[in-house]
Write an enzyme that holds these catalytic residues in place. Structure first.
Site, mmCIF file in Angstrom:
data_model
loop_
_atom_site.group_PDB
_atom_site.id
_atom_site.type_symbol
_atom_site.label_atom_id
_atom_site.label_comp_id
_atom_site.label_asym_id
_atom_site.label_seq_id
_atom_site.Cartn_x
_atom_site.Cartn_y
_atom_site.Cartn_z
ATOM 1 N N SER A 152 0.864 -1.184 0.000
ATOM 2 C CA SER A 152 0.000 0.000 0.000
ATOM 3 C C SER A 152 0.897 1.229 0.000
ATOM 4 O O SER A 152 2.057 1.152 0.443
ATOM 5 C CB SER A 152 -0.863 0.008 1.271
ATOM 6 O OG SER A 152 -1.393 1.301 1.510
ATOM 7 N N TYR A 165 -2.541 -0.921 10.377
ATOM 8 C CA TYR A 165 -2.479 -1.153 8.924
ATOM 9 C C TYR A 165 -1.148 -0.638 8.353
ATOM 10 O O TYR A 165 -0.462 -1.348 7.607
ATOM 11 C CB TYR A 165 -3.655 -0.441 8.259
ATOM 12 C CG TYR A 165 -3.776 -0.663 6.770
ATOM 13 C CD1 TYR A 165 -4.392 -1.808 6.265
ATOM 14 C CD2 TYR A 165 -3.276 0.270 5.859
ATOM 15 C CE1 TYR A 165 -4.512 -2.017 4.896
ATOM 16 C CE2 TYR A 165 -3.399 0.076 4.489
ATOM 17 C CZ TYR A 165 -4.014 -1.065 4.018
ATOM 18 O OH TYR A 165 -4.130 -1.268 2.652
HETATM 19 P P1 NAD Z 1 -11.123 -6.141 -0.386
HETATM 20 O O1 NAD Z 1 -11.678 -5.988 0.986
HETATM 21 O O2 NAD Z 1 -12.074 -6.212 -1.522
HETATM 22 O O3 NAD Z 1 -10.160 -7.405 -0.486
HETATM 23 C C1 NAD Z 1 -9.465 -7.963 0.584
HETATM 24 C C2 NAD Z 1 -9.540 -9.456 0.435
HETATM 25 O O4 NAD Z 1 -8.784 -10.084 1.477
HETATM 26 C C3 NAD Z 1 -10.986 -9.969 0.556
HETATM 27 O O5 NAD Z 1 -11.278 -10.821 -0.530
HETATM 28 C C4 NAD Z 1 -10.977 -10.747 1.870
HETATM 29 O O6 NAD Z 1 -11.856 -11.855 1.865
HETATM 30 C C5 NAD Z 1 -9.518 -11.201 1.919
HETATM 31 N N1 NAD Z 1 -9.145 -11.592 3.273
HETATM 32 C C6 NAD Z 1 -9.327 -10.914 4.424
HETATM 33 N N2 NAD Z 1 -8.907 -11.665 5.464
HETATM 34 C C7 NAD Z 1 -8.433 -12.826 4.939
HETATM 35 C C8 NAD Z 1 -7.868 -13.999 5.499
HETATM 36 N N3 NAD Z 1 -7.698 -14.128 6.822
HETATM 37 N N4 NAD Z 1 -7.499 -14.998 4.660
HETATM 38 C C9 NAD Z 1 -7.679 -14.886 3.316
HETATM 39 N N5 NAD Z 1 -8.199 -13.791 2.740
HETATM 40 C C10 NAD Z 1 -8.581 -12.778 3.549
HETATM 41 O O7 NAD Z 1 -10.124 -4.913 -0.561
HETATM 42 P P2 NAD Z 1 -9.010 -4.654 -1.680
HETATM 43 O O8 NAD Z 1 -8.950 -3.194 -1.859
HETATM 44 O O9 NAD Z 1 -9.234 -5.502 -2.863
HETATM 45 O O10 NAD Z 1 -7.677 -5.104 -0.916
HETATM 46 C C11 NAD Z 1 -6.763 -6.031 -1.451
HETATM 47 C C12 NAD Z 1 -5.359 -5.685 -0.977
HETATM 48 O O11 NAD Z 1 -4.979 -4.427 -1.518
HETATM 49 C C13 NAD Z 1 -5.226 -5.565 0.542
HETATM 50 O O12 NAD Z 1 -3.982 -6.120 0.950
HETATM 51 C C14 NAD Z 1 -5.211 -4.069 0.756
HETATM 52 O O13 NAD Z 1 -4.511 -3.694 1.932
HETATM 53 C C15 NAD Z 1 -4.482 -3.613 -0.499
HETATM 54 N N6 NAD Z 1 -4.693 -2.196 -0.823
HETATM 55 C C16 NAD Z 1 -5.898 -1.758 -1.303
HETATM 56 C C17 NAD Z 1 -6.040 -0.411 -1.623
HETATM 57 C C18 NAD Z 1 -7.306 0.158 -2.175
HETATM 58 O O14 NAD Z 1 -7.375 1.374 -2.371
HETATM 59 N N7 NAD Z 1 -8.321 -0.637 -2.459
HETATM 60 C C19 NAD Z 1 -4.975 0.473 -1.426
HETATM 61 C C20 NAD Z 1 -3.784 -0.012 -0.935
HETATM 62 C C21 NAD Z 1 -3.647 -1.357 -0.647
#
Ligand code: NAD
Length: 266
Positions: A152, A165
């Site tokens: 991130s 986080y």
């Molecule tokens: P999201 O909530 O749609 O996806 C997160 C996924 O992680 C979900 O499918 C959830 O089921 C899974 N998850 C949570 N706990 C888990 C566990 N114990 N075991 C297996 N899977 C688990 O959100 P996203 O935005 O798609 O996030 C995906 C990644 O991207 C994350 O690591 C998040 O920190 C990172 N991220 C997202 C953004 C953004 O703007 N969306 C920005 C920076 C980083």
């Protein structure tokens, strides 16, 4: 530049939604067989696997909590049973449990570190073991294996109210770079992607309505990201087109990490 991941097998954690689902779609479109890991929601994961198969690809959905060692071992076992090898790991699972540090419970601290950091360690360790067991296969890829950690912008930018986080993503950065230093000689490539603000379930409140206008002030490129922006970066980092890219973080953030608050002299 034509990217093909034909004959390659990719495992994407947390792929039932958001960036994981977008990455799984992108990898499948490039020709990889895809393992769609989900934690608690089988329906969207199964639906995505069906969608990929309907488009001529190969995919399965597999349950596992990435913070649990036994689950991760079974996830990799299921991958091998289904497709016989592994070439690409996208360690994507992540979550937030936000609170000011003075109010943060130990349970919320531990939960975020367990999933966002320990989960990435457990999955990377299993992938490294599998890559070493397979050895090089130059007909399939110049690299023996590829790991992509989902980090991130908050591996760099401090985030008040989200110390768990930000600490987890800061940890991902040094986890990734330490592993990369360790396994480069084995031709295993290890990198991270650091998304900025991408519209997914994790940040719905911040990316919709009035909140979106405030968010745009933090993004020099003046648009909120889409899943496909990150998926394209995943596919490129997984492919031989990035074969000399190792131990680095690719920021996919529309410039959020440029400290836009300093644009007008701070
Ligand atoms: P999201 O909530 O749609 O996806 C997160 C996924 O992680 C979900 O499918 C959830 O089921 C899974 N998850 C949570 N706990 C888990 C566990 N114990 N075991 C297996 N899977 C688990 O959100 P996203 O935005 O798609 O996030 C995906 C990644 O991207 C994350 O690591 C998040 O920190 C990172 N991220 C997202 C953004 C953004 O703007 N969306 C920005 C920076 C980083």
């Amino acid at each position: 530049m034509h990217i093909s991941l034909d004959k390659q097998v990719a495992l994407v954690t947390g792929a039932s939604s958001g960036l994981g689902a977008a990455a799984a779609r992108g990898l499948a479109e490039a020709g990889a067989a895809v393992v769609i890991n989900y934690n608690s929601q089988p329906e969207p994961a199964e639906a995505l696997a069906e969608e990929i198969k309907a488009n001529g690809g190969q995919a399965i959905a597999v349950a596992a909590d990435v913070s649990k060692e036994e689950d991760v071992l079974q996830l990799f076992e299921a991958t091998l049973q289904a497709f016989g090898r592994l070439d690409i790991l996208v360690a994507n699972s992540g979550l937030q449990r936000d609170a000011a540090t003075v109010d943060m419970t130990l349970a919320d601290w531990n939960k975020v570190l367990d999933v966002n950091l320990t989960g990435q360690f457990l999955c990377a360790r299993s992938a490294l073991r599998q890559f070493a067991a397979q050895g090089p296969c130059p007909d399939i890829s110049r690299a023996t294996g590829k790991i992509i950690h989902m980090s991130s912008v908050h591996q760099l930018i401090p985030w008040a109210g989200h110390a768990n986080y930000a600490a987890s993503k800061g940890g991902v950065d040094l986890l990734m770079r330490s592993i990369a230093q360790e396994v480069g000689e084995q031709k295993i490539r290890v990198n991270s992607i650091a998304p900025g603000a991408i519209a997914t379930a994790i940040n719905r409140k911040a990316t919709e309505g009035d909140a979106a206008q405030a968010l745009l002030k933090l993004i020099p490129y003046a648009r909120i990201g889409e899943g496909v922006d990150v998926a394209n970066a995943v596919v490129w980092l997984a492919s031989d087109a990035s074969d000399y890219v190792h131990g680095t973080t690719l920021f996919v953030d529309g410039g959020m990490s440029l400290y836009p608050g300093f644009k007008d002299n701070g």
